[in-house]
Motif scaffolding. Structure first.
Motif, PDB file in Angstrom:
ATOM      1  N   ASP A   1       0.741  -1.173  -0.045  1.00  0.00           N
ATOM      2  CA  ASP A   1      -0.091   0.080  -0.218  1.00  0.00           C
ATOM      3  C   ASP A   1       0.803   1.253  -0.025  1.00  0.00           C
ATOM      4  O   ASP A   1       0.399   2.302  -0.148  1.00  0.00           O
ATOM      5  CB  ASP A   1      -0.858   0.107   1.352  1.00  0.00           C
ATOM      6  N   GLY A   2       2.154   1.049   0.297  1.00  0.00           N
ATOM      7  CA  GLY A   2       3.085   2.205   0.232  1.00  0.00           C
ATOM      8  C   GLY A   2       3.188   2.427   1.511  1.00  0.00           C
ATOM      9  O   GLY A   2       4.382   3.496   2.099  1.00  0.00           O
ATOM     10  N   GLN A   3       2.441   1.984   2.594  1.00  0.00           N
ATOM     11  CA  GLN A   3       2.988   2.076   4.017  1.00  0.00           C
ATOM     12  C   GLN A   3       4.402   1.479   4.369  1.00  0.00           C
ATOM     13  O   GLN A   3       4.836   0.706   3.649  1.00  0.00           O
ATOM     14  CB  GLN A   3       1.919   1.534   4.883  1.00  0.00           C
ATOM     15  N   VAL A   4       4.924   1.964   5.469  1.00  0.00           N
ATOM     16  CA  VAL A   4       6.070   1.236   5.782  1.00  0.00           C
ATOM     17  C   VAL A   4       5.877   0.137   6.598  1.00  0.00           C
ATOM     18  O   VAL A   4       7.025  -0.783   6.402  1.00  0.00           O
ATOM     19  CB  VAL A   4       7.088   2.176   6.864  1.00  0.00           C
ATOM     20  N   GLY A   5       4.817  -0.124   7.240  1.00  0.00           N
ATOM     21  CA  GLY A   5       4.487  -1.375   7.749  1.00  0.00           C
ATOM     22  C   GLY A   5       4.976  -1.312   9.137  1.00  0.00           C
ATOM     23  O   GLY A   5       4.591  -0.565   9.895  1.00  0.00           O
ATOM     24  N   GLY A   6       5.951  -1.934   9.573  1.00  0.00           N
ATOM     25  CA  GLY A   6       6.443  -2.177  10.865  1.00  0.00           C
ATOM     26  C   GLY A   6       8.037  -2.359  10.923  1.00  0.00           C
ATOM     27  O   GLY A   6       8.685  -2.421   9.900  1.00  0.00           O
ATOM     28  N   TYR A   7       8.413  -2.488  12.038  1.00  0.00           N
ATOM     29  CA  TYR A   7      10.070  -2.567  12.135  1.00  0.00           C
ATOM     30  C   TYR A   7      10.421  -3.010  13.681  1.00  0.00           C
ATOM     31  O   TYR A   7       9.816  -2.230  14.550  1.00  0.00           O
ATOM     32  CB  TYR A   7      10.522  -1.135  11.609  1.00  0.00           C
ATOM     33  N   ASN A   8      11.281  -3.728  13.990  1.00  0.00           N
ATOM     34  CA  ASN A   8      11.679  -4.025  15.087  1.00  0.00           C
ATOM     35  C   ASN A   8      12.097  -2.902  16.028  1.00  0.00           C
ATOM     36  O   ASN A   8      12.047  -2.997  17.300  1.00  0.00           O
ATOM     37  CB  ASN A   8      12.800  -5.363  14.986  1.00  0.00           C
ATOM     38  N   ARG A   9      12.472  -2.116  15.618  1.00  0.00           N
ATOM     39  CA  ARG A   9      13.074  -0.743  16.082  1.00  0.00           C
ATOM     40  C   ARG A   9      12.243   0.105  16.192  1.00  0.00           C
ATOM     41  O   ARG A   9      12.172   0.911  16.686  1.00  0.00           O
ATOM     42  CB  ARG A   9      14.383  -0.320  15.158  1.00  0.00           C
ATOM     43  N   GLY A  10      10.680   0.063  15.506  1.00  0.00           N
ATOM     44  CA  GLY A  10       9.844   1.155  15.442  1.00  0.00           C
ATOM     45  C   GLY A  10      10.007   1.627  14.131  1.00  0.00           C
ATOM     46  O   GLY A  10      10.960   2.115  13.379  1.00  0.00           O
ATOM     47  N   GLY A  11       8.583   1.762  13.406  1.00  0.00           N
ATOM     48  CA  GLY A  11       8.452   2.240  12.122  1.00  0.00           C
ATOM     49  C   GLY A  11       9.064   3.442  11.993  1.00  0.00           C
ATOM     50  O   GLY A  11       9.754   4.049  10.844  1.00  0.00           O
TER      51      GLY A  11
END
Length: 96
Positions: free
Chosen positions: A63-73
């Motif tokens: 969708d173009g969103q960053v999604g997530g990340y272990n460190r924080g979006g």
DNA sequence: CATTTGACGCCAA
DNA sequence: TTTGGCGCCAAAT
């Protein structure tokens, strides 16, 4: 032997192939990994396998969103912007 | 071994 | 156009 699980290895391999400034979606990675519908699995694999050698932050949602990340979006966005990736704008997809 | 969760994707209402 | 629900895959518990 080296094969832990084709998918996992393949996904990590594909992600590690992403060059600077390029961003791939989970679906894209999943497709290259051999399963176009394993987008969820891709995220799960990356989530539990945060390899410093793999730029998992270059993998974003379709969708173009960053999604997530272990460190924080936030950190993910920061890294992408720092590399010059085409990020929409933070977490909210500003569809121009 | 079975069930639940999870960084997703797409279709329908 | 936006929100909700379903489907798919792998790993963890």
């Amino acid at each position: 032997m080296a094969l832990v699980s084709d998918f996992r290895t393949k996904v990590l391999d594909v992600v590690s192939q992403i060059k600077v400034g390029e961003t791939l979606s989970y679906g894209e990675v999943a497709r290259r990994a051999g399963s176009p519908k394993a987008a969820r699995a891709v995220g799960n694999i990356l989530n539990k396998n945060f390899n410093p050698q793999i730029p998992c932050h270059r993998v974003i949602r379709a969708d173009g969103q960053v999604g997530g990340y272990n460190r924080g979006g936030k950190a993910k966005i920061r890294r992408l912007k720092q590399e010059g990736a085409k990020l929409v704008f933070g977490l909210t997809s500003a569809k121009v």
